[in-house]
Design a protein around this motif. Structure first.
Motif, short mmCIF file in Angstrom:
data_model
loop_
_atom_site.label_atom_id
_atom_site.label_comp_id
_atom_site.label_asym_id
_atom_site.label_seq_id
_atom_site.Cartn_x
_atom_site.Cartn_y
_atom_site.Cartn_z
N LYS A 207 0.84 -1.20 0.00
CA LYS A 207 0.00 0.00 0.00
C LYS A 207 0.88 1.25 0.00
O LYS A 207 1.74 1.40 0.85
CB LYS A 207 -0.93 0.01 1.21
N ARG A 209 1.34 5.45 0.21
CA ARG A 209 0.71 6.64 0.78
C ARG A 209 1.64 7.82 0.57
O ARG A 209 2.83 7.65 0.30
CB ARG A 209 0.41 6.45 2.26
N THR A 293 -7.48 10.97 10.48
CA THR A 293 -6.40 11.57 9.70
C THR A 293 -5.06 10.97 10.12
O THR A 293 -4.22 10.65 9.27
CB THR A 293 -6.38 13.09 9.92
N GLN A 295 -4.62 8.05 11.35
CA GLN A 295 -4.62 6.68 10.82
C GLN A 295 -4.08 6.66 9.40
O GLN A 295 -3.22 5.84 9.05
CB GLN A 295 -6.04 6.12 10.84
N ARG A 296 -4.56 7.56 8.56
CA ARG A 296 -4.10 7.60 7.16
C ARG A 296 -2.64 8.02 7.09
O ARG A 296 -1.88 7.49 6.28
CB ARG A 296 -4.98 8.55 6.36
#
Length: 327
Positions: A207, A209, A293, A295-296
Protein backbone atom coordinates in the motif's frame (compact mmCIF):
# COMPACT_ATOMS: atom_id res chain seq x y z
CA UNK A 1 4.92 -23.66 39.43
CA UNK A 2 2.84 -24.74 36.40
CA UNK A 3 -0.91 -24.23 36.55
CA UNK A 4 -3.45 -26.95 35.84
CA UNK A 5 -4.12 -25.39 32.42
CA UNK A 6 -0.41 -25.39 31.57
CA UNK A 7 -0.02 -29.01 32.62
CA UNK A 8 -3.05 -30.04 30.57
CA UNK A 9 -1.70 -28.22 27.52
CA UNK A 10 1.66 -29.97 27.86
CA UNK A 11 0.00 -33.38 28.06
CA UNK A 12 -2.14 -32.69 25.00
CA UNK A 13 0.85 -31.54 22.99
CA UNK A 14 2.87 -34.57 24.07
CA UNK A 15 0.10 -36.85 22.79
CA UNK A 16 -0.11 -34.85 19.56
CA UNK A 17 3.64 -35.12 19.01
CA UNK A 18 3.54 -38.90 19.35
CA UNK A 19 0.75 -39.08 16.79
CA UNK A 20 2.52 -36.77 14.35
CA UNK A 21 5.60 -38.80 13.54
CA UNK A 22 6.18 -37.97 9.84
CA UNK A 23 5.20 -40.84 7.58
CA UNK A 24 6.39 -39.34 4.29
CA UNK A 25 8.56 -36.54 2.98
CA UNK A 26 6.63 -34.30 0.64
CA UNK A 27 8.29 -32.49 -2.24
CA UNK A 28 9.07 -28.88 -1.35
CA UNK A 29 6.40 -27.59 -3.73
CA UNK A 30 3.89 -29.79 -1.90
CA UNK A 31 4.81 -28.73 1.63
CA UNK A 32 1.97 -26.50 2.83
CA UNK A 33 4.04 -24.34 5.19
CA UNK A 34 6.46 -23.42 2.40
CA UNK A 35 3.60 -22.61 0.04
CA UNK A 36 2.01 -20.46 2.75
CA UNK A 37 5.23 -18.56 3.50
CA UNK A 38 5.80 -17.98 -0.21
CA UNK A 39 2.34 -16.42 -0.47
CA UNK A 40 3.23 -13.65 2.01
CA UNK A 41 4.11 -10.33 0.42
CA UNK A 42 7.05 -9.12 2.53
CA UNK A 43 10.26 -10.65 3.83
CA UNK A 44 9.52 -9.30 7.29
CA UNK A 45 6.11 -11.02 7.25
CA UNK A 46 7.69 -14.28 6.17
CA UNK A 47 10.23 -14.07 8.98
CA UNK A 48 7.52 -13.34 11.56
CA UNK A 49 5.26 -16.17 10.44
CA UNK A 50 8.16 -18.60 10.09
CA UNK A 51 9.00 -17.81 13.72
CA UNK A 52 5.37 -18.41 14.70
CA UNK A 53 5.36 -21.80 12.95
CA UNK A 54 8.63 -22.75 14.64
CA UNK A 55 7.05 -21.87 17.99
CA UNK A 56 4.09 -24.13 17.21
CA UNK A 57 6.47 -26.92 16.21
CA UNK A 58 8.33 -26.48 19.48
CA UNK A 59 5.10 -26.84 21.44
CA UNK A 60 4.15 -29.95 19.49
CA UNK A 61 7.47 -31.61 20.28
CA UNK A 62 7.75 -30.56 23.94
CA UNK A 63 8.39 -33.62 26.08
CA UNK A 64 8.04 -36.04 23.16
CA UNK A 65 10.44 -38.88 22.39
CA UNK A 66 10.71 -38.20 18.65
CA UNK A 67 12.95 -35.15 19.07
CA UNK A 68 12.43 -31.43 18.73
CA UNK A 69 10.49 -30.32 15.68
CA UNK A 70 10.77 -27.15 13.64
CA UNK A 71 8.44 -25.86 10.93
CA UNK A 72 10.19 -27.96 8.27
CA UNK A 73 9.71 -31.25 10.12
CA UNK A 74 6.07 -30.96 11.18
CA UNK A 75 3.66 -32.95 8.98
CA UNK A 76 1.21 -30.04 8.85
CA UNK A 77 -1.21 -31.90 6.60
CA UNK A 78 -1.75 -34.50 9.35
CA UNK A 79 -2.90 -31.97 11.94
CA UNK A 80 -6.48 -32.43 13.02
CA UNK A 81 -8.86 -30.70 15.40
CA UNK A 82 -7.46 -32.33 18.54
CA UNK A 83 -3.91 -31.30 17.59
CA UNK A 84 -4.68 -27.66 16.85
CA UNK A 85 -6.69 -27.32 20.05
CA UNK A 86 -3.71 -28.69 21.97
CA UNK A 87 -1.46 -26.17 20.23
CA UNK A 88 -3.78 -23.31 21.11
CA UNK A 89 -3.92 -24.37 24.76
CA UNK A 90 -0.13 -24.57 24.96
CA UNK A 91 0.37 -21.18 23.30
CA UNK A 92 -2.20 -19.48 25.55
CA UNK A 93 -0.40 -20.83 28.61
CA UNK A 94 2.94 -19.42 27.46
CA UNK A 95 2.50 -16.28 25.34
CA UNK A 96 0.73 -12.92 25.26
CA UNK A 97 -2.64 -12.85 23.41
CA UNK A 98 -1.28 -10.92 20.41
CA UNK A 99 1.53 -13.46 19.97
CA UNK A 100 -0.90 -16.36 20.25
CA UNK A 101 -3.26 -14.87 17.67
CA UNK A 102 -0.40 -14.29 15.22
CA UNK A 103 0.65 -17.93 15.60
CA UNK A 104 -2.93 -19.13 15.11
CA UNK A 105 -3.22 -17.01 11.96
CA UNK A 106 -0.07 -18.68 10.61
CA UNK A 107 -1.43 -22.11 11.53
CA UNK A 108 -4.73 -21.46 9.76
CA UNK A 109 -2.85 -20.23 6.70
CA UNK A 110 -0.79 -23.42 6.50
CA UNK A 111 -3.81 -25.69 6.96
CA UNK A 112 -5.71 -23.90 4.19
CA UNK A 113 -2.76 -24.38 1.86
CA UNK A 114 -2.78 -28.09 2.78
CA UNK A 115 -6.44 -28.21 1.72
CA UNK A 116 -5.70 -26.37 -1.56
CA UNK A 117 -2.88 -28.84 -2.26
CA UNK A 118 -5.27 -31.75 -1.82
CA UNK A 119 -3.53 -32.98 1.32
CA UNK A 120 -6.51 -32.39 3.64
CA UNK A 121 -10.22 -32.68 3.17
CA UNK A 122 -12.29 -29.53 3.42
CA UNK A 123 -14.05 -30.96 6.48
CA UNK A 124 -10.79 -31.75 8.33
CA UNK A 125 -9.38 -28.33 7.46
CA UNK A 126 -12.46 -26.47 8.65
CA UNK A 127 -12.45 -28.34 11.97
CA UNK A 128 -8.72 -27.85 12.56
CA UNK A 129 -9.01 -24.12 11.77
CA UNK A 130 -11.91 -23.64 14.20
CA UNK A 131 -9.77 -21.96 16.85
CA UNK A 132 -11.02 -19.26 19.18
CA UNK A 133 -8.80 -16.18 19.35
CA UNK A 134 -6.87 -15.55 22.55
CA UNK A 135 -8.46 -12.87 24.72
CA UNK A 136 -6.96 -10.37 27.10
CA UNK A 137 -4.66 -7.39 26.98
CA UNK A 138 -1.14 -6.67 28.14
CA UNK A 139 0.36 -3.33 28.99
CA UNK A 140 1.48 -1.69 25.74
CA UNK A 141 5.09 -2.04 24.69
CA UNK A 142 7.38 0.85 23.95
CA UNK A 143 7.10 4.52 24.81
CA UNK A 144 6.68 7.93 23.27
CA UNK A 145 9.62 10.30 23.39
CA UNK A 146 9.23 13.77 24.88
CA UNK A 147 9.70 16.72 22.56
CA UNK A 148 12.85 17.67 24.50
CA UNK A 149 14.30 14.23 23.76
CA UNK A 150 13.69 14.59 20.03
CA UNK A 151 15.37 18.00 20.10
CA UNK A 152 18.30 16.49 21.98
CA UNK A 153 18.71 13.80 19.30
CA UNK A 154 18.77 16.48 16.62
CA UNK A 155 21.25 18.46 18.67
CA UNK A 156 23.57 15.44 18.69
CA UNK A 157 23.76 15.55 14.87
CA UNK A 158 26.85 17.45 13.72
CA UNK A 159 25.43 19.32 10.72
CA UNK A 160 28.97 20.16 9.52
CA UNK A 161 29.48 16.52 8.49
CA UNK A 162 27.67 14.41 5.92
CA UNK A 163 26.85 11.87 8.62
CA UNK A 164 25.31 14.62 10.74
CA UNK A 165 23.20 15.89 7.84
CA UNK A 166 21.99 12.37 7.07
CA UNK A 167 21.23 11.59 10.71
CA UNK A 168 19.28 14.81 11.17
CA UNK A 169 17.20 14.05 8.07
CA UNK A 170 16.64 10.49 9.30
CA UNK A 171 15.41 11.62 12.73
CA UNK A 172 13.24 14.31 11.17
CA UNK A 173 11.56 11.82 8.82
CA UNK A 174 11.00 9.19 11.49
CA UNK A 175 9.52 11.76 13.85
CA UNK A 176 7.75 14.06 11.38
CA UNK A 177 6.29 11.36 9.14
CA UNK A 178 6.01 8.38 11.47
CA UNK A 179 7.79 6.09 9.04
CA UNK A 180 8.63 2.50 9.81
CA UNK A 181 12.30 1.47 9.59
CA UNK A 182 11.60 -0.67 6.54
CA UNK A 183 9.83 2.24 4.86
CA UNK A 184 12.73 4.61 5.48
CA UNK A 185 15.41 2.34 4.04
CA UNK A 186 13.23 1.52 1.02
CA UNK A 187 12.92 5.19 0.01
CA UNK A 188 14.54 6.34 -3.23
CA UNK A 189 15.52 9.88 -4.12
CA UNK A 190 12.81 9.93 -6.77
CA UNK A 191 10.19 9.32 -4.07
CA UNK A 192 10.79 12.86 -2.79
CA UNK A 193 8.54 15.44 -4.43
CA UNK A 194 10.33 18.62 -3.37
CA UNK A 195 7.71 20.98 -4.81
CA UNK A 196 5.05 19.43 -2.58
CA UNK A 197 7.36 18.71 0.39
CA UNK A 198 6.07 15.15 0.29
CA UNK A 199 7.31 11.57 0.01
CA UNK A 200 5.79 8.60 -1.77
CA UNK A 201 6.00 5.81 0.80
CA UNK A 202 5.60 2.09 0.08
CA UNK A 203 3.93 0.70 3.18
CA UNK A 204 2.88 -2.74 4.36
CA UNK A 205 1.03 -4.98 1.96
CA UNK A 206 2.15 -2.97 -1.06
CA UNK A 207 0.00 0.00 0.00
CA UNK A 208 1.38 3.38 -1.03
CA UNK A 209 0.71 6.64 0.78
CA UNK A 210 1.89 10.22 0.61
CA UNK A 211 3.77 11.53 3.64
CA UNK A 212 3.96 15.29 4.05
CA UNK A 213 7.25 16.48 5.50
CA UNK A 214 6.33 19.71 7.24
CA UNK A 215 9.40 20.78 9.22
CA UNK A 216 11.44 17.82 7.94
CA UNK A 217 11.81 19.23 4.41
CA UNK A 218 14.75 21.52 5.21
CA UNK A 219 16.73 18.71 6.86
CA UNK A 220 16.08 16.41 3.90
CA UNK A 221 17.15 19.10 1.42
CA UNK A 222 20.39 19.59 3.36
CA UNK A 223 21.13 15.86 3.25
CA UNK A 224 20.38 15.63 -0.48
CA UNK A 225 22.73 18.54 -1.15
CA UNK A 226 25.54 16.83 0.78
CA UNK A 227 25.17 13.59 -1.20
CA UNK A 228 24.56 15.17 -4.61
CA UNK A 229 27.75 13.63 -6.03
CA UNK A 230 26.54 10.08 -5.33
CA UNK A 231 24.36 8.61 -8.07
CA UNK A 232 22.87 5.71 -6.06
CA UNK A 233 19.05 5.83 -6.19
CA UNK A 234 18.51 5.07 -2.47
CA UNK A 235 17.64 8.10 -0.37
CA UNK A 236 19.67 7.07 2.69
CA UNK A 237 23.19 5.69 2.33
CA UNK A 238 25.87 4.49 4.77
CA UNK A 239 28.76 6.78 5.74
CA UNK A 240 32.13 5.57 7.00
CA UNK A 241 34.26 7.04 9.78
CA UNK A 242 36.04 9.30 7.29
CA UNK A 243 32.65 10.81 6.36
CA UNK A 244 32.67 9.11 2.97
CA UNK A 245 29.31 8.10 1.52
CA UNK A 246 28.90 4.50 0.41
CA UNK A 247 27.08 3.48 -2.75
CA UNK A 248 24.56 1.10 -1.21
CA UNK A 249 21.26 1.30 0.61
CA UNK A 250 21.13 1.83 4.37
CA UNK A 251 19.87 -1.26 6.24
CA UNK A 252 17.26 -1.68 8.98
CA UNK A 253 20.01 -2.55 11.45
CA UNK A 254 22.00 0.55 10.49
CA UNK A 255 19.00 2.75 11.35
CA UNK A 256 18.83 1.16 14.80
CA UNK A 257 22.58 1.63 15.30
CA UNK A 258 22.41 5.31 14.29
CA UNK A 259 19.57 6.02 16.72
CA UNK A 260 21.33 4.22 19.56
CA UNK A 261 24.50 6.25 19.01
CA UNK A 262 22.54 9.49 18.91
CA UNK A 263 20.66 8.52 22.08
CA UNK A 264 23.94 7.82 23.89
CA UNK A 265 25.44 11.12 22.71
CA UNK A 266 22.32 13.10 23.65
CA UNK A 267 21.77 11.42 27.01
CA UNK A 268 18.35 10.15 25.92
CA UNK A 269 16.89 7.03 27.52
CA UNK A 270 17.08 3.99 25.28
CA UNK A 271 14.29 3.70 22.69
CA UNK A 272 13.51 1.76 19.54
CA UNK A 273 12.89 3.12 16.02
CA UNK A 274 9.27 2.10 16.43
CA UNK A 275 9.05 4.27 19.53
CA UNK A 276 9.61 7.27 17.26
CA UNK A 277 6.57 6.14 15.28
CA UNK A 278 4.64 5.90 18.56
CA UNK A 279 5.81 9.44 19.32
CA UNK A 280 4.53 10.68 15.95
CA UNK A 281 1.07 9.25 16.57
CA UNK A 282 0.90 10.21 20.25
CA UNK A 283 1.90 13.82 19.68
CA UNK A 284 -0.50 14.27 16.76
CA UNK A 285 -3.38 13.00 18.90
CA UNK A 286 -2.22 15.07 21.86
CA UNK A 287 -2.28 18.21 19.72
CA UNK A 288 -5.80 17.61 18.50
CA UNK A 289 -5.37 15.87 15.15
CA UNK A 290 -8.37 13.85 14.01
CA UNK A 291 -7.75 10.12 14.74
CA UNK A 292 -8.84 9.09 11.25
CA UNK A 293 -6.40 11.57 9.70
CA UNK A 294 -3.64 10.19 11.93
CA UNK A 295 -4.62 6.68 10.82
CA UNK A 296 -4.10 7.60 7.16
CA UNK A 297 -0.85 9.41 7.92
CA UNK A 298 0.47 6.34 9.74
CA UNK A 299 -0.59 3.99 6.95
CA UNK A 300 -2.82 1.86 9.18
CA UNK A 301 -5.72 -0.09 7.72
CA UNK A 302 -7.83 0.38 10.87
CA UNK A 303 -8.07 3.26 13.35
CA UNK A 304 -8.01 0.68 16.15
CA UNK A 305 -4.41 -0.08 15.19
CA UNK A 306 -3.57 3.61 15.47
CA UNK A 307 -5.09 3.68 18.95
CA UNK A 308 -2.65 0.99 20.06
CA UNK A 309 0.20 3.46 19.43
CA UNK A 310 -1.31 6.15 21.65
CA UNK A 311 0.97 6.68 24.66
CA UNK A 312 -0.72 9.73 26.20
CA UNK A 313 -1.41 7.66 29.31
CA UNK A 314 -3.41 8.49 32.39
CA UNK A 315 -2.81 12.25 32.16
CA UNK A 316 -5.27 12.39 29.27
CA UNK A 317 -7.85 10.49 31.29
CA UNK A 318 -7.39 12.85 34.23
CA UNK A 319 -7.89 15.89 32.02
CA UNK A 320 -10.96 14.28 30.43
CA UNK A 321 -12.44 13.58 33.88
CA UNK A 322 -12.08 17.27 34.73
CA UNK A 323 -14.43 18.10 31.86
CA UNK A 324 -17.29 16.62 33.90
CA UNK A 325 -16.53 18.49 37.10
CA UNK A 326 -19.71 20.17 38.41
CA UNK A 327 -19.50 23.89 39.12
Amino acid sequence: MPTDETATAEVLCRVAAVELVPVEQLRRDRQPHLVYLASLTTQKGRRAMRGALDAIASELSAGADNGALDADSVPWHLLRYQHTQAVRAALVARYAPATVNRALAALRGVLREARRLGLMSAEDCAAACDLKPARGERLPRGRALREAEVLALLGACDRRSRAGARNAALVRLLYGCGLRRAEVVALDCEDYVAGEAALKVAGKGGKERRAFLGGAAAALDAWLASRAHVAHPALFLPIDRLDRIGARRLTDQAVLDILQRLAAAAGVERFSPHDVRRTFITQLLERGADPFTVQRMAGHAQVTTTQQYDRRGEDVQRRAAELLRLK
